[in-house]
Design a protein around this motif. Structure first.
Motif, PDB file in Angstrom:
ATOM      1  N   SER A   6       0.826  -1.208   0.000  1.00 33.81           N
ATOM      2  CA  SER A   6       0.000   0.000   0.000  1.00 33.81           C
ATOM      3  C   SER A   6       0.859   1.257   0.000  1.00 33.81           C
ATOM      4  O   SER A   6       0.535   2.237  -0.679  1.00 33.81           O
ATOM      5  CB  SER A   6      -0.932  -0.004   1.207  1.00 33.81           C
ATOM      6  N   THR A  25      -5.252   8.689   5.618  1.00 38.94           N
ATOM      7  CA  THR A  25      -6.579   8.194   5.251  1.00 38.94           C
ATOM      8  C   THR A  25      -6.561   6.679   5.120  1.00 38.94           C
ATOM      9  O   THR A  25      -7.497   5.990   5.575  1.00 38.94           O
ATOM     10  CB  THR A  25      -7.033   8.825   3.921  1.00 38.94           C
ATOM     11  N   TRP A  26      -5.518   6.127   4.515  1.00 41.84           N
ATOM     12  CA  TRP A  26      -5.410   4.671   4.384  1.00 41.84           C
ATOM     13  C   TRP A  26      -5.336   4.019   5.766  1.00 41.84           C
ATOM     14  O   TRP A  26      -6.043   3.030   6.031  1.00 41.84           O
ATOM     15  CB  TRP A  26      -4.166   4.312   3.560  1.00 41.84           C
ATOM     16  N   TRP A  27      -4.516   4.569   6.642  1.00 40.03           N
ATOM     17  CA  TRP A  27      -4.414   3.994   7.986  1.00 40.03           C
ATOM     18  C   TRP A  27      -5.747   4.073   8.743  1.00 40.03           C
ATOM     19  O   TRP A  27      -6.132   3.134   9.433  1.00 40.03           O
ATOM     20  CB  TRP A  27      -3.322   4.705   8.781  1.00 40.03           C
ATOM     21  N   ARG A  28      -6.455   5.194   8.618  1.00 46.15           N
ATOM     22  CA  ARG A  28      -7.752   5.308   9.303  1.00 46.15           C
ATOM     23  C   ARG A  28      -8.724   4.243   8.805  1.00 46.15           C
ATOM     24  O   ARG A  28      -9.586   3.771   9.559  1.00 46.15           O
ATOM     25  CB  ARG A  28      -8.357   6.693   9.059  1.00 46.15           C
ATOM     26  N   THR A  29      -8.587   3.858   7.540  1.00 43.81           N
ATOM     27  CA  THR A  29      -9.477   2.858   6.953  1.00 43.81           C
ATOM     28  C   THR A  29      -9.155   1.454   7.441  1.00 43.81           C
ATOM     29  O   THR A  29     -10.067   0.663   7.742  1.00 43.81           O
ATOM     30  CB  THR A  29      -9.383   2.916   5.414  1.00 43.81           C
ATOM     31  N   VAL A  30      -7.866   1.115   7.535  1.00 42.09           N
ATOM     32  CA  VAL A  30      -7.499  -0.274   7.830  1.00 42.09           C
ATOM     33  C   VAL A  30      -7.329  -0.561   9.322  1.00 42.09           C
ATOM     34  O   VAL A  30      -7.500  -1.717   9.748  1.00 42.09           O
ATOM     35  CB  VAL A  30      -6.205  -0.678   7.085  1.00 42.09           C
TER      36      VAL A  30
END
Length: 219
Positions: free
Chosen positions: A154, A177-182
């Motif tokens: 990612s 944003t990616w970390w908040r999602t996963v």
């Protein structure tokens, strides 16, 4: 200045000049003549340190190990987040590092692809994710090895997308944003509120003191 010191300075000058050329043109379009002009060294001096354009490119690629900034916030999962956000910050500031990542993606143009740098990053992330699992930070079903592959893959994709869309101006927020999602599906509920997807305060301090991205150890 000793002969050895002069040689090290010349090698560094060649490496930085090559990185600037590779970052701008990519491997296939970069020429030794361009690199010689940028470095302002003789062809003999360049080939003394790097016997070919491919060797020079791989020397630049190895520089990405200098982007490893480790923090010790008390949470191993935060260390992994900080590793990715540290790379993001240094990519914006360091042309050598930018060229290193570009060349790693383009390395098929140099001949057989070498997975060693990807394996190195996977090993770094896996080490800290294993520790996170042992500390009870991860969800019980989380597999540290699979998560390491997810993080490295990612990060590679996010930085490429950010490069194309904004010249990496938004890479930090895209990663956050990616970390908040996963994270909600990755860590234990009690740990989630303690994590900073945008990077910890320790990371900001480490990067400021880290200059051009020299590797620093766990503090």
């Amino acid at each position: 200045m000793t002969v050895q010191q002069r040689a090290l300075r010349t090698r560094r000058r060649v490496l930085e000049a090559a990185a600037a050329v590779f970052d701008h043109h990519g491997f296939a379009s970069a020429s030794i003549a361009d690199i010689l002009r940028a470095a302002n060294v003789t062809k003999g001096a360049l080939y003394f340190h790097f016997p070919s354009k491919e060797a020079l490119a791989r020397g630049v690629m190895e520089e990405q190990k200098r982007a490893l900034v480790l923090t010790n916030t008390g949470l191993h999962t935060q260390t992994v987040i900080d590793i990715t956000q540290g790379v993001a910050r240094l990519l914006r500031a360091d042309p050598v590092l930018r060229a290193s990542f570009r060349l790693t993606v383009e390395q098929g143009a140099m001949g057989p692809e070498d997975p060693s740098l990807y394996l190195w990053w996977l090993g770094v992330c896996r080490t800290h994710l294993v520790q996170a699992g042992k500390a009870g930070e991860l969800d019980g079903a989380a597999d540290p090895d699979a998560l390491a592959h997810l993080v490295v893959g990612s990060l590679t994709g996010v930085q490429l997308l950010s490069q194309v869309l904004s010249r990496r101006a938004d890479i930090g927020e895209r990663l956050a944003t990616w970390w908040r999602t996963v994270l909600p599906g990755m860590v234990a509920d009690r740990v989630l509120p303690r994590l900073s997807p945008q990077g910890s305060d320790d990371l900001l301090a480490a990067v400021r003191g880290n200059g051009r991205g020299k590797e620093v150890g766990v503090r």
